[in-house]
Structures are given as C-alpha cells and as structure tokens.
Write a protein that holds these residues in place. Structure first.
Motif, short mmCIF file in Angstrom:
data_model
loop_
_atom_site.label_atom_id
_atom_site.label_comp_id
_atom_site.label_asym_id
_atom_site.label_seq_id
_atom_site.Cartn_x
_atom_site.Cartn_y
_atom_site.Cartn_z
N GLU A 98 9.04 -16.38 -2.41
CA GLU A 98 7.70 -16.21 -1.89
C GLU A 98 7.36 -14.74 -1.69
OE1 GLU A 98 7.28 -18.04 1.94
OE2 GLU A 98 8.71 -16.70 2.90
N PRO A 99 6.10 -14.37 -1.91
CA PRO A 99 5.70 -12.98 -1.70
C PRO A 99 5.62 -12.66 -0.22
CG PRO A 99 3.80 -14.29 -2.30
CD PRO A 99 4.98 -15.20 -2.41
N VAL A 100 6.01 -11.44 0.11
CA VAL A 100 5.99 -10.98 1.50
C VAL A 100 4.93 -9.90 1.68
CG1 VAL A 100 7.33 -9.77 3.26
CG2 VAL A 100 8.43 -11.51 1.83
N ALA A 101 4.93 -8.91 0.81
CA ALA A 101 4.00 -7.80 0.92
C ALA A 101 3.90 -7.11 -0.43
CB ALA A 101 4.45 -6.81 1.99
N ALA A 102 2.81 -6.37 -0.63
CA ALA A 102 2.63 -5.63 -1.87
C ALA A 102 1.83 -4.36 -1.58
CB ALA A 102 1.94 -6.48 -2.92
N ILE A 103 1.97 -3.39 -2.50
CA ILE A 103 1.29 -2.12 -2.30
C ILE A 103 0.88 -1.55 -3.65
CG2 ILE A 103 3.51 -0.87 -2.27
CD1 ILE A 103 2.24 1.01 -0.16
N THR A 104 -0.34 -1.03 -3.72
CA THR A 104 -0.81 -0.42 -4.96
C THR A 104 -0.27 1.00 -5.11
OG1 THR A 104 -2.79 0.59 -4.04
CG2 THR A 104 -2.95 -1.74 -4.68
N GLY A 105 -0.56 1.59 -6.24
CA GLY A 105 -0.12 2.95 -6.49
C GLY A 105 -0.72 3.98 -5.55
N ILE A 106 -1.86 3.64 -4.96
CA ILE A 106 -2.50 4.59 -4.03
C ILE A 106 -2.32 4.16 -2.59
CG2 ILE A 106 -4.18 5.43 -5.70
CD1 ILE A 106 -6.25 3.58 -4.35
N GLY A 107 -1.45 3.17 -2.35
CA GLY A 107 -1.08 2.83 -1.00
C GLY A 107 -1.87 1.74 -0.31
N VAL A 108 -2.67 1.00 -1.04
CA VAL A 108 -3.38 -0.13 -0.43
C VAL A 108 -2.40 -1.29 -0.31
CG1 VAL A 108 -5.33 -1.70 -0.60
CG2 VAL A 108 -5.55 0.64 -1.43
N THR A 109 -2.37 -1.91 0.84
CA THR A 109 -1.35 -2.92 1.12
C THR A 109 -1.94 -4.31 1.36
OG1 THR A 109 -1.42 -2.42 3.48
CG2 THR A 109 0.16 -1.20 2.14
N VAL A 110 -1.10 -5.30 1.15
CA VAL A 110 -1.48 -6.69 1.43
C VAL A 110 -0.23 -7.40 1.91
CG1 VAL A 110 -1.13 -7.37 -0.98
CG2 VAL A 110 -2.61 -8.74 0.49
N TYR A 111 -0.40 -8.36 2.85
CA TYR A 111 0.73 -9.03 3.48
C TYR A 111 0.55 -10.54 3.50
CZ TYR A 111 1.83 -4.39 5.29
OH TYR A 111 2.14 -3.06 5.40
N ALA A 112 1.67 -11.24 3.48
CA ALA A 112 1.66 -12.66 3.75
C ALA A 112 1.34 -12.88 5.23
CB ALA A 112 3.01 -13.28 3.42
N ASP A 113 0.65 -13.97 5.53
CA ASP A 113 0.27 -14.24 6.92
C ASP A 113 1.49 -14.31 7.84
OD1 ASP A 113 -2.51 -16.48 6.13
OD2 ASP A 113 -2.39 -14.30 6.24
N THR B 187 5.91 -3.82 7.54
CA THR B 187 5.08 -2.76 6.97
C THR B 187 5.68 -2.32 5.64
OG1 THR B 187 4.47 -1.96 9.17
CG2 THR B 187 4.08 -0.49 7.31
N ILE B 188 4.86 -2.37 4.60
CA ILE B 188 5.29 -1.88 3.30
C ILE B 188 4.74 -0.48 3.10
CG2 ILE B 188 3.31 -2.91 2.08
CD1 ILE B 188 5.20 -3.44 -0.30
N SER B 189 5.54 0.39 2.49
CA SER B 189 5.09 1.76 2.22
C SER B 189 5.80 2.25 0.96
CB SER B 189 5.39 2.68 3.40
OG SER B 189 6.79 2.73 3.66
N ARG B 190 5.32 3.36 0.43
CA ARG B 190 5.94 3.94 -0.76
C ARG B 190 5.89 5.45 -0.67
NH1 ARG B 190 2.91 1.46 -5.62
NH2 ARG B 190 4.06 2.98 -6.87
N ASP B 191 6.88 6.07 -1.28
CA ASP B 191 7.00 7.52 -1.24
C ASP B 191 7.83 7.94 -2.42
OD1 ASP B 191 8.50 9.96 1.02
OD2 ASP B 191 6.90 10.14 -0.49
#
Length: 124
Positions: free
Chosen positions: A46-61, A68-72
C-alpha cells in the motif's frame, strides 16, 4: 536505470520514531516522482506517501500528521513519528520516471523502480 537502496528500518516501541532513507542513483533525481510503500504480512503493498520533484507531497490518510516525506539531493526520506503496531511492515522506496497524470498516491504498478525494502517493527 535507477537504483534505490533503503535504510533506517528497525524495532521501535509504540509511540517512538524512525527515519527511513532511500538513496537513488543512475537517473536524473530531480525529475523522479518518489514514493514510499509498505507491505505487512498477508496484505497488499500500500502507498504511504509520495513527493514530486519540486517537493509537493501527498499522504495516505492512515499516516497524515505522523509521517513526513522529504527529499534532498539524491535521497528521499520518511520521518515516522508516533508509530503504532499497525505500522509494522516492510517499507519500500519507489520511483516513477513516467510523466504524472496528476498528484496522488499512485498504485505500485505505476512506479518504474523499486528498492529492496527495509523492515519496520513497532512493538506494543
């Protein structure tokens, strides 16, 4: 070809925290849509979280307000707080190279590359 390697899993008591990392190589990282999934025994991935290349995030309820998902650079992270026993699962990092149809939690078949997974166990 993109390679993904997860780290940071382990055993933690309920209410504790863990930080997962996923190191990406072999692709243009900033263009990749990155996601975290989990799979508990006997259950579907199951999906938990996702993030776009510019840092927009989405989460499972089920994890909103706790994860918190992040990228660097060439890494994506999943900070997990207030962990619950039901969060116990193998956690996978995934990358989607194809164009997005919109922002959302894509299902596993819509990702192109996967890591090997890291076990997270939350004891009660």
């Amino acid at each position: 070809q993109v390679q993904l390697v997860e780290s940071g899993g382990g055993l933690v008591q309920a209410g504790g925290s863990l930080r997962l990392s996923c190191a990406a190589s072999g692709g243009t990282f900033r263009t990749l849509f990155m996601g975290w999934f989990r799979q508990a025994p006997g259950k579907e991935r199951e999906p938990v979280a996702a993030i776009t290349g510019i840092g927009v995030t989405v989460y499972a309820d089920s994890v909103k307000g706790r994860f918190t998902i992040s990228r660097d650079n060439a890494k994506v992270y999943l900070q997990m707080n207030s962990l619950k026993p039901e969060d116990t699962a193998v956690y996978y990092c995934a990358a989607r190279q194809r164009s997005l149809r919109g922002l959302g939690l894509y299902n596993p078949a819509e990702y192109d590359y996967w890591g090997q997974g890291t076990q997270v166990t939350v004891s009660s």
